[in-house]
Design an enzyme around this catalytic site. Structure first.
Site, PDB file in Angstrom:
ATOM      1  N   HIS A 135      -0.218   5.211  -6.489  1.00  0.00           N
ATOM      2  CA  HIS A 135       0.335   4.282  -7.477  1.00  0.00           C
ATOM      3  C   HIS A 135       0.583   5.013  -8.791  1.00  0.00           C
ATOM      4  CE1 HIS A 135       1.020   0.508  -9.639  1.00  0.00           C
ATOM      5  NE2 HIS A 135       1.181  -0.028  -8.441  1.00  0.00           N
ATOM      6  N   HIS A 164       0.745  -9.524  -6.240  1.00  0.00           N
ATOM      7  CA  HIS A 164       0.021  -8.381  -5.654  1.00  0.00           C
ATOM      8  C   HIS A 164      -1.049  -8.871  -4.679  1.00  0.00           C
ATOM      9  CE1 HIS A 164       1.856  -6.953  -9.369  1.00  0.00           C
ATOM     10  NE2 HIS A 164       1.826  -5.740  -8.851  1.00  0.00           N
ATOM     11  N   ASP A 172       2.835  -6.540  -3.714  1.00  0.00           N
ATOM     12  CA  ASP A 172       2.721  -5.091  -3.867  1.00  0.00           C
ATOM     13  C   ASP A 172       1.271  -4.604  -3.797  1.00  0.00           C
ATOM     14  OD1 ASP A 172       5.404  -5.375  -4.391  1.00  0.00           O
ATOM     15  OD2 ASP A 172       5.371  -4.369  -6.338  1.00  0.00           O
TER      16      ASP A 172
HETATM   17 ZN   LIG Z   1       2.239  -1.651  -7.766  1.00  0.00          ZN
END
Ligand SMILES: [Zn+2]
Length: 238
Positions: free
Chosen positions: A106, A198, A51
């Site tokens: 975000h 991530h 992500d």
């Molecule tokens: Zn995120």
């Protein structure tokens, strides 16, 4: 009601069922979408999801490592990151990975109006289609917070919401490859798992992505020992 809308409606029902107790989740019609929403896929595959990118400072290192380990992954991207690095977004796709929608920014969807959530998700989906020529199929909101607005936006745009079954807590300032591996193991590195890491630190401690990158070889080894295959989200969850 379209099939997609129905599926998302069932996912919403499953979220409610989560709080209603095991008697409701035991119903097969509710359990199946709930399992899919929580990232439970085919028993012989594992989905690696990354992500918050694409990030020119870190994503290329992930692409190199994924190519070396022959791991097809799924990247849940942010529109405001992708708009600044369209070539990198294309490269993710050209390397054989799947691209899903994380959001434009975000921000927690519970702190946004439903129309703003829809605009951000739609704008990101459009950018992916325009840049890569393929429409995204999957959606995972920032922080995994699925508001009613998130679910409605996903349904209107034909996106399937999906969360994860294990995370590496790689965003923490003191994360290391060992702690990431240990957190993933706690959640379960096993058949059907969807692992969350991530490929950018844009919403994390500076440099935190290095802990995720450093854990990939060990994660791949663990899956190989169990005879598991990595699959993109669309091949992982039917
Ligand atoms: Zn995120």
């Amino acid at each position: 009601m379209s099939k997609r809308l129905l599926a998302t409606g069932m996912a919403a029902a499953a979220l409610v069922a989560l709080h209603a107790g095991p008697s409701v989740t035991a119903l097969p019609t509710v359990r199946r979408p709930l399992r899919a929403l929580s990232g439970v896929g085919r028993p012989g595959t594992v989905a690696l999801t990354l992500d918050d990118g694409p990030d020119p400072r870190s994503t290329p290192a992930f692409l190199r490592t994924l190519a070396r380990l022959r791991i097809p992954a799924t990247f849940f991207v942010l529109g405001d990151m992708a708009a600044k690095a369209p070539g990198l977004l294309r490269r993710i796709r050209e390397d054989g990975h799947e691209i899903g929608v994380h959001g434009w920014t975000h921000r927690d969807h519970l702190r946004m109006t439903p129309s703003r959530v829809y605009d951000e998700v739609a704008r990101t989906a459009d950018l992916i289609l325009d840049t890569c020529g393929v429409p995204p199929l999957w959606f995972r909101p920032p922080y995994g917070v699925l508001s009613a607005g998130s679910l409605l936006a996903a349904a209107r745009l034909g996106l399937r919401p999906v969360l994860w079954s294990a995370w590496g807590r790689d965003w923490e300032a003191d994360a290391t490859p060992d702690t990431v591996l240990s957190h993933l193991r706690s959640g379960g590195i096993r058949g059907g798992a969807t692992l969350l890491l991530h490929d950018s630190d844009c919403a994390a401690a500076p440099g935190a992505w290095r802990s995720a990158l450093g854990a990939l070889t060990a994660v791949a080894g663990e899956c190989e020992r169990q005879g598991l295959r990595f699959a993109r989200m669309s091949n992982h969850i039917p």
